[in-house]
Design a protein around this motif. Structure first.
Motif, PDB file in Angstrom:
ATOM      1  N   PRO A  51      20.355  62.604 -49.505  1.00 25.09           N
ATOM      2  CA  PRO A  51      19.415  61.490 -49.576  1.00 25.09           C
ATOM      3  C   PRO A  51      18.748  61.356 -48.303  1.00 25.09           C
ATOM      4  CG  PRO A  51      21.508  60.960 -50.386  1.00 25.09           C
ATOM      5  CD  PRO A  51      21.730  62.443 -49.692  1.00 25.09           C
ATOM      6  N   GLY A  52      19.612  61.422 -47.233  1.00 27.43           N
ATOM      7  CA  GLY A  52      18.678  61.174 -45.739  1.00 27.43           C
ATOM      8  C   GLY A  52      17.575  61.940 -45.454  1.00 27.43           C
ATOM      9  N   TYR A  53      17.557  63.172 -45.920  1.00 27.66           N
ATOM     10  CA  TYR A  53      16.598  64.346 -45.586  1.00 27.66           C
ATOM     11  C   TYR A  53      15.399  63.856 -46.828  1.00 27.66           C
ATOM     12  CZ  TYR A  53      14.339  68.687 -44.501  1.00 27.66           C
ATOM     13  OH  TYR A  53      13.242  69.698 -44.182  1.00 27.66           O
ATOM     14  N   ALA A  54      15.820  63.395 -48.070  1.00 24.74           N
ATOM     15  CA  ALA A  54      14.702  62.788 -48.889  1.00 24.74           C
ATOM     16  C   ALA A  54      13.927  61.931 -48.167  1.00 24.74           C
ATOM     17  CB  ALA A  54      15.255  62.543 -50.146  1.00 24.74           C
TER      18      ALA A  54
ATOM     19  N   ARG B  97      36.503  69.887 -43.213  1.00 26.29           N
ATOM     20  CA  ARG B  97      37.689  70.155 -43.911  1.00 26.29           C
ATOM     21  C   ARG B  97      38.748  71.117 -43.253  1.00 26.29           C
ATOM     22  NH1 ARG B  97      39.251  71.023 -49.255  1.00 26.29           N
ATOM     23  NH2 ARG B  97      39.904  73.143 -49.723  1.00 26.29           N
ATOM     24  N   TYR B  98      38.344  71.564 -42.077  1.00 29.51           N
ATOM     25  CA  TYR B  98      39.295  72.269 -41.179  1.00 29.51           C
ATOM     26  C   TYR B  98      40.002  71.649 -39.961  1.00 29.51           C
ATOM     27  CZ  TYR B  98      38.513  76.855 -43.490  1.00 29.51           C
ATOM     28  OH  TYR B  98      38.321  77.693 -44.167  1.00 29.51           O
ATOM     29  N   GLY B  99      39.741  70.118 -40.225  1.00 27.61           N
ATOM     30  CA  GLY B  99      40.218  69.462 -38.896  1.00 27.61           C
ATOM     31  C   GLY B  99      39.538  69.704 -37.487  1.00 27.61           C
ATOM     32  N   THR B 100      38.505  70.023 -37.447  1.00 29.30           N
ATOM     33  CA  THR B 100      37.619  70.210 -36.485  1.00 29.30           C
ATOM     34  C   THR B 100      36.694  69.312 -36.426  1.00 29.30           C
ATOM     35  OG1 THR B 100      38.437  72.349 -36.515  1.00 29.30           O
ATOM     36  CG2 THR B 100      36.609  72.014 -35.220  1.00 29.30           C
ATOM     37  N   PRO B 101      36.834  68.066 -35.816  1.00 34.93           N
ATOM     38  CA  PRO B 101      35.867  67.114 -35.814  1.00 34.93           C
ATOM     39  C   PRO B 101      34.259  67.590 -35.445  1.00 34.93           C
ATOM     40  CG  PRO B 101      37.679  66.047 -35.324  1.00 34.93           C
ATOM     41  CD  PRO B 101      37.890  67.569 -35.205  1.00 34.93           C
ATOM     42  N   PRO B 102      33.165  67.286 -36.025  1.00 34.52           N
ATOM     43  CA  PRO B 102      32.033  67.587 -35.793  1.00 34.52           C
ATOM     44  C   PRO B 102      31.337  66.371 -34.922  1.00 34.52           C
ATOM     45  CG  PRO B 102      31.820  66.798 -37.898  1.00 34.52           C
ATOM     46  CD  PRO B 102      32.996  66.728 -37.537  1.00 34.52           C
ATOM     47  N   VAL B 103      30.544  67.190 -33.878  1.00 29.94           N
ATOM     48  CA  VAL B 103      29.742  66.376 -33.116  1.00 29.94           C
ATOM     49  C   VAL B 103      28.434  66.749 -33.539  1.00 29.94           C
ATOM     50  CG1 VAL B 103      28.890  65.981 -30.866  1.00 29.94           C
ATOM     51  CG2 VAL B 103      31.407  66.318 -30.971  1.00 29.94           C
ATOM     52  N   VAL B 104      27.507  65.771 -34.190  1.00 30.26           N
ATOM     53  CA  VAL B 104      26.353  65.885 -34.928  1.00 30.26           C
ATOM     54  C   VAL B 104      25.297  64.943 -34.437  1.00 30.26           C
ATOM     55  CG1 VAL B 104      27.444  66.886 -36.732  1.00 30.26           C
ATOM     56  CG2 VAL B 104      26.698  64.644 -36.811  1.00 30.26           C
ATOM     57  N   ARG B 105      23.735  65.450 -34.587  1.00 27.81           N
ATOM     58  CA  ARG B 105      22.920  64.414 -34.501  1.00 27.81           C
ATOM     59  C   ARG B 105      22.933  63.587 -35.891  1.00 27.81           C
ATOM     60  NH1 ARG B 105      17.212  64.797 -34.483  1.00 27.81           N
ATOM     61  NH2 ARG B 105      16.687  62.806 -34.163  1.00 27.81           N
ATOM     62  N   ARG B 106      22.358  62.295 -35.643  1.00 24.21           N
ATOM     63  CA  ARG B 106      22.354  61.498 -36.828  1.00 24.21           C
ATOM     64  C   ARG B 106      21.051  61.838 -37.718  1.00 24.21           C
ATOM     65  NH1 ARG B 106      25.252  56.985 -37.027  1.00 24.21           N
ATOM     66  NH2 ARG B 106      25.143  56.660 -34.939  1.00 24.21           N
ATOM     67  N   THR B 107      20.977  62.917 -38.427  1.00 23.20           N
ATOM     68  CA  THR B 107      19.748  63.063 -39.169  1.00 23.20           C
ATOM     69  C   THR B 107      20.225  63.794 -40.471  1.00 23.20           C
ATOM     70  OG1 THR B 107      17.894  64.460 -38.831  1.00 23.20           O
ATOM     71  CG2 THR B 107      19.530  65.235 -37.881  1.00 23.20           C
ATOM     72  N   GLY B 108      19.263  63.803 -41.334  1.00 23.36           N
ATOM     73  CA  GLY B 108      19.557  64.338 -42.764  1.00 23.36           C
ATOM     74  C   GLY B 108      20.869  64.179 -43.276  1.00 23.36           C
ATOM     75  N   GLY B 109      21.310  65.563 -43.646  1.00 30.21           N
ATOM     76  CA  GLY B 109      22.620  65.568 -44.250  1.00 30.21           C
ATOM     77  C   GLY B 109      23.686  65.298 -43.269  1.00 30.21           C
ATOM     78  N   LEU B 110      23.559  65.591 -42.023  1.00 29.52           N
ATOM     79  CA  LEU B 110      24.656  65.261 -41.137  1.00 29.52           C
ATOM     80  C   LEU B 110      24.796  63.801 -40.898  1.00 29.52           C
ATOM     81  CD1 LEU B 110      23.144  67.406 -38.090  1.00 29.52           C
ATOM     82  CD2 LEU B 110      25.025  67.950 -39.737  1.00 29.52           C
TER      83      LEU B 110
END
Ligand code: ADP
Length: 482
Positions: free
Chosen positions: A223-226, A396-409
């Motif tokens: 939805p964000g990328y849309a 899902r692997y218990g490896t928290p992601p560090v992501v930019r607040r964009t699109g699907g992230l």
């Protein structure tokens, strides 16, 4: 479409994991169609018969001969391979029997006849979705994916007779399939359609624009990328058209293959584990450090990164902040292939910090799994990200992601499951990394973060239901028009 009958869907894709995959689309094509079938649709996949697929399905039988469909497009055959759902291979050896990845030569140049290769895929999909199909099975909906099947809605819109409804999915707007005007004739496209309100994009023929312009419904993978692709910043010149079609534009987040990507069952990792036994994750960290030749220090926070090494993925931000990570005592492993400049920048970084940074320029599926399992956190600082799969795997692997607040992230990661930053700048990435490294040093809160991510549902079921709804909308839009 008969009332109560199963919706028939022709799913057209240029990639299909595990055999042919350059990115997320290959995995979507593997995961979504079976979920659509499970949700009640009758699905057929159409994909070029690349060597890997011919080799995987030697028993495929001839379903139909397809005479040369006009222009310079060669004749082809349709082969049917058993599968759930059944697989239709578009067999045309002069176009598809080649080494290398689907789009490029082994020297990494685009194949010079990509317009014919994917023009044929688009044209045959249109044939199967229209009145003149050689088959008895007629789809209610033809679902096109990315520019490689973008011409299908255009062919159908310009052909007489009844046709299936068309849905066009954008997996990445940055790849548009642009070719010189001269491609029109070999592709047997009507010259009057070469206008800005048609197939033309600033003097060139755009496969993707054709799909966006003529499809009954357009979807994208979050939805964000849309929303973002309707802005000039991320619209790649197509934002005007996408704004004009805003009422027909839907964002549906991808699922993942929860069997293939399951830390409790994954045969590609050193030690299997689940949300209730996170101490069993530790051997994976040691194995990952060993695989990359880094010191096996449990006390050093280990960041992992996997993906195409292109500007989209924010590798330049990583290069600009890596020295700070090293100073903070962290380790970083990077797996990927992509643009030579980014590759060599990362290799040089690793050479400067051999005890802290290690880079593998390769496409290596088992190693990608070990990174998800072994890293303490996953780094994905994308400039834009239509959906992104790796952040889903990492949660899902218990490896928290560090992501930019964009699109699907932004749509899939929250502060309950990972870390987000806003500006695509080294300063902003540095600041979120300081926060993440501090959080990692608090084991109780960290475990909660890991478990929040691990306990979520990432399966394809919800997406499949949303696509079925999109198909119904597309069919209704077509009915309203005719
Ligand atoms: P994109 O589709 O933009 O490339 P995604 O995160 O949506 O990015 O999906 C990429 C997929 O390809 C993921 O499953 C990722 O693990 C995989 N992948 C990308 N590069 C590599 C690599 N070098 N080795 C193994 N897997 C890779």
């Amino acid at each position: 479409m008969a009332v109560g009958a199963a919706l028939r869907v022709l799913y057209v894709t240029p990639e299909l994991a595990p055999w042919v995959k350059t990115g997320g689309l290959g995995e979507v094509a593997q995961g979504l169609p079976p979920a659509l079938a499970a949700a009640g649709a009758q699905v057929r996949l159409l994909v070029p018969a690349y060597p890997a697929l011919r080799a995987a399905f030697p028993q495929a039988r001839v379903l139909a001969e397809v005479p040369a469909p006009g222009g310079a497009l060669p004749p082809a055959r349709l082969l049917e391979a058993p599968g759930a759902p059944p697989l239709w291979l578009l067999d045309c050896p002069p176009l598809f029997e080649r080494a290398g990845n689907p789009y490029q030569t082994p020297q990494r140049n685009d194949w010079p006849d990509n317009h014919l290769r994917y023009g044929l895929l688009s044209r045959v999909a249109a044939l199967l979705a229209g009145d003149a199909s050689p088959l008895d099975w007629r789809p209610d909906v033809v679902h096109c994916n990315d520019w490689q099947s973008g011409l299908t809605p255009a062919y159908l819109a310009h052909a007489p007779g009844a046709r299936a409804a068309t849905v066009m999915t954008i997996h990445n707007l940055a790849y548009q399939g642009l070719f010189p005007r001269g491609a029109l004739e070999p592709l047997a496209l009507p010259a009057p359609a070469f206008v800005p309100d048609g197939l033309e994009f600033y003097g060139q023929l755009s496969f993707l624009k054709a799909g966006l312009r003529y499809a009954d419904l357009v979807t994208t993978v979050s939805p964000g990328y849309a929303r973002e692709i309707q802005t000039s910043e991320l619209g790649f010149g197509l934002d005007g058209l996408l704004r004009a079609r805003a009422a027909d534009l839907v964002g549906i987040l991808n699922g993942i293959d929860t069997e293939l990507w399951d830390p409790a069952r994954d045969p590609l990792i050193a030690q299997r584990y689940d949300a209730d036994g996170l101490e069993r994750k530790a051997p994976n960290k040691a194995a990952l450090q060993r695989a990359f030749g880094l010191p096996e220090t449990a006390g050093a926070p280990l960041l992992g990164m996997t993906g195409r090494l292109v500007p989209q993925k924010g590798a330049d931000l990583v290069l600009a902040t890596a020295d700070d990570l090293v100073r903070a005592g962290a380790q970083l492993t990077v797996l990927g292939t992509g643009e030579r400049e980014i590759e060599s920048g990362l290799v040089a970084l690793a050479a400067r910090h051999p005890r802290h940074v290690a880079v593998r320029i390769a496409f290596d599926e088992p190693l990608a799994h070990l990174i998800e399992a072994g890293a303490d956190m996953f780094l994905m600082p994308s400039r834009f990200e239509p959906c992104g799969l790796n952040q889903l795997y990492s949660m899902r692997y218990g490896t928290p992601p560090v992501v930019r607040r964009t699109g699907g992230l932004a749509d899939s990661v929250s502060e309950r499951t990972g870390f987000l930053f806003d500006e695509p700048t080294p300063q902003a990435l540095r600041a979120v990394l300081v926060r993440a490294l501090e959080a990692w040093r608090k084991p109780g809160a960290w475990r909660t973060l890991q478990q929040n991510g691990m306990r979520r549902d990432y399966g394809w079921g919800a997406s499949a239901r949303a696509y079925l709804e999109a198909y119904r909308r597309a069919a209704a839009a077509l009915r309203a028009r005719t």
